[in-house]
Design a protein around this motif. Structure first.
Motif, short mmCIF file in Angstrom:
data_model
loop_
_atom_site.label_atom_id
_atom_site.label_comp_id
_atom_site.label_asym_id
_atom_site.label_seq_id
_atom_site.Cartn_x
_atom_site.Cartn_y
_atom_site.Cartn_z
N ASN A 57 9.87 16.68 9.01
CA ASN A 57 8.70 16.19 8.79
C ASN A 57 8.67 15.81 7.42
OD1 ASN A 57 7.38 17.12 11.47
ND2 ASN A 57 6.86 19.41 10.54
N MET A 58 8.90 14.51 6.88
CA MET A 58 8.24 13.70 5.71
C MET A 58 7.59 13.51 5.37
SD MET A 58 11.51 14.24 5.43
CE MET A 58 11.77 12.81 3.59
N GLY A 59 6.96 13.19 3.79
CA GLY A 59 5.79 12.83 3.27
C GLY A 59 6.11 12.28 2.26
N TRP A 60 5.10 12.09 1.42
CA TRP A 60 4.78 11.28 -0.15
C TRP A 60 3.21 11.83 -0.18
CZ3 TRP A 60 8.13 7.77 -2.22
CH2 TRP A 60 9.19 6.92 -1.28
N PHE A 61 3.72 11.88 -1.69
CA PHE A 61 3.06 12.70 -2.88
C PHE A 61 2.99 11.26 -3.94
CE2 PHE A 61 1.86 17.20 -1.57
CZ PHE A 61 2.37 17.04 -0.34
N ARG A 62 1.92 12.07 -5.01
CA ARG A 62 1.92 11.01 -6.07
C ARG A 62 1.80 11.68 -7.63
NH1 ARG A 62 -2.56 6.25 -3.96
NH2 ARG A 62 -4.60 7.57 -4.20
N GLN A 63 1.35 11.49 -8.34
CA GLN A 63 0.57 11.76 -9.68
C GLN A 63 0.91 11.32 -10.74
OE1 GLN A 63 3.41 15.22 -11.02
NE2 GLN A 63 1.79 16.62 -12.03
N PRO A 83 -0.92 10.02 -14.90
CA PRO A 83 -0.73 10.92 -15.46
C PRO A 83 -1.99 12.06 -16.30
CG PRO A 83 -0.12 8.54 -16.01
CD PRO A 83 -0.50 8.80 -14.32
N GLY A 84 -2.07 12.77 -16.40
CA GLY A 84 -2.66 14.27 -16.91
C GLY A 84 -3.95 14.20 -15.29
N LYS A 85 -2.74 14.77 -14.43
CA LYS A 85 -3.42 14.79 -13.05
C LYS A 85 -2.38 15.73 -11.69
CE LYS A 85 -7.07 11.15 -12.46
NZ LYS A 85 -7.73 10.04 -11.17
N GLU A 86 -3.13 16.21 -11.28
CA GLU A 86 -2.11 17.05 -10.33
C GLU A 86 -1.34 15.58 -9.17
OE1 GLU A 86 -4.85 21.48 -10.33
OE2 GLU A 86 -4.42 20.52 -8.56
N ARG A 87 -0.17 16.71 -8.65
CA ARG A 87 0.36 16.20 -8.08
C ARG A 87 -0.73 16.26 -7.21
NH1 ARG A 87 6.70 16.29 -7.27
NH2 ARG A 87 6.62 16.03 -8.81
N GLU A 88 -0.55 14.53 -5.41
CA GLU A 88 -1.28 14.67 -5.00
C GLU A 88 -0.75 14.10 -3.34
OE1 GLU A 88 -5.40 12.67 -5.32
OE2 GLU A 88 -4.25 11.01 -5.43
N ALA A 132 -8.23 7.87 0.80
CA ALA A 132 -9.05 7.49 0.00
C ALA A 132 -7.56 5.85 0.15
CB ALA A 132 -7.78 7.60 -1.29
N VAL A 133 -6.26 5.98 0.82
CA VAL A 133 -5.32 5.02 1.38
C VAL A 133 -5.12 4.90 3.07
CG1 VAL A 133 -3.87 6.11 -0.13
CG2 VAL A 133 -3.10 6.28 1.99
N LYS A 134 -5.85 5.58 3.44
CA LYS A 134 -6.52 4.86 5.12
C LYS A 134 -6.53 3.53 5.29
CE LYS A 134 -7.54 9.22 7.49
NZ LYS A 134 -9.02 9.74 8.02
N GLY A 135 -5.92 2.86 6.09
CA GLY A 135 -5.58 1.36 6.64
C GLY A 135 -5.26 0.65 5.09
N ARG A 136 -4.92 0.81 3.96
CA ARG A 136 -4.25 0.63 3.71
C ARG A 136 -2.86 0.44 3.25
NH1 ARG A 136 -5.06 1.11 -2.03
NH2 ARG A 136 -5.66 3.05 -1.93
N PHE A 137 -2.21 1.90 3.59
CA PHE A 137 -0.83 2.62 3.42
C PHE A 137 -0.74 2.94 4.54
CE2 PHE A 137 -0.35 3.94 -0.91
CZ PHE A 137 -1.30 3.33 -1.93
N THR A 138 0.66 2.61 5.01
CA THR A 138 1.58 2.60 6.21
C THR A 138 3.05 3.67 6.01
OG1 THR A 138 0.53 0.80 7.65
CG2 THR A 138 2.46 2.57 8.78
N ILE A 139 2.92 4.77 6.37
CA ILE A 139 4.29 5.51 6.20
C ILE A 139 5.08 5.36 7.92
CG2 ILE A 139 3.43 8.05 6.94
CD1 ILE A 139 4.82 8.84 5.30
N TYR A 166 5.42 8.14 -7.34
CA TYR A 166 5.24 8.59 -6.17
C TYR A 166 6.40 9.46 -5.92
CZ TYR A 166 1.58 5.81 -5.08
OH TYR A 166 -0.45 5.57 -5.30
N TYR A 167 6.63 10.47 -4.86
CA TYR A 167 7.68 10.97 -4.78
C TYR A 167 7.91 11.06 -2.89
CZ TYR A 167 7.11 12.37 -9.95
OH TYR A 167 6.99 13.12 -11.00
#
Length: 123
Positions: free
Chosen positions: A32-38, A40-45, A62-69, A93-94
């Motif tokens: 299984n694979m995923g994308w996270f983002r972080q 500045p000053g915030k936790e990785r989500e 927050a990204v539904k309908g805009r991002f596609t994996i 983005y990680y």
């Protein structure tokens, strides 16, 4: 296992980018694979995840309908198509591999991480 992200950059609000994550090593087809983002000053989500078959995808609200994996198992590449980008999407983005999808919209990260790619959304 080695993960290398690419495709980040500077884009205007409303624009698009496609991130790629190249997977080196065995077992891509079983990960299984995923994308996270972080930001500045915030936790990785968590942002998005896809199961090893490519048939199930999950997204943070927050990204539904805009991002596609998506994933190309033959090329061993994970993608994140990002449309209608907003300044709040600005982050590093990680790519992550080997985690667990937890419906309805979460993915517990695995132990394999890429180095990250910067996405900046600004006018």
């Amino acid at each position: 296992v080695k993960l290398v992200e690419s495709g980040g950059g500077l884009v205007h609000p409303g624009g698009s980018l496609r991130l790629s994550c190249a997977f080196s090593g065995f077992s891509f087809m079983s990960f299984n694979m995923g994308w996270f983002r972080q930001a500045p000053g915030k936790e990785r989500e968590f942002v998005a995840a896809i199961d090893w078959t490519g048939s199930t995808a999950q997204y943070v609200d927050a990204v539904k309908g805009r991002f596609t994996i998506s994933r190309d198992s033959a090329k061993k590449i994970l993608y994140l198509q990002m449309n209608s980008l907003k300044p709040d999407d600005t982050s590093v983005y990680y790519c992550n591999g080997g985690g667990d999808l937890q419906p309805p919209n979460y993915y517990a990260a695995g132990s394999h991480w890429g180095q990250g790619t910067q996405v900046t959304v600004s006018s």
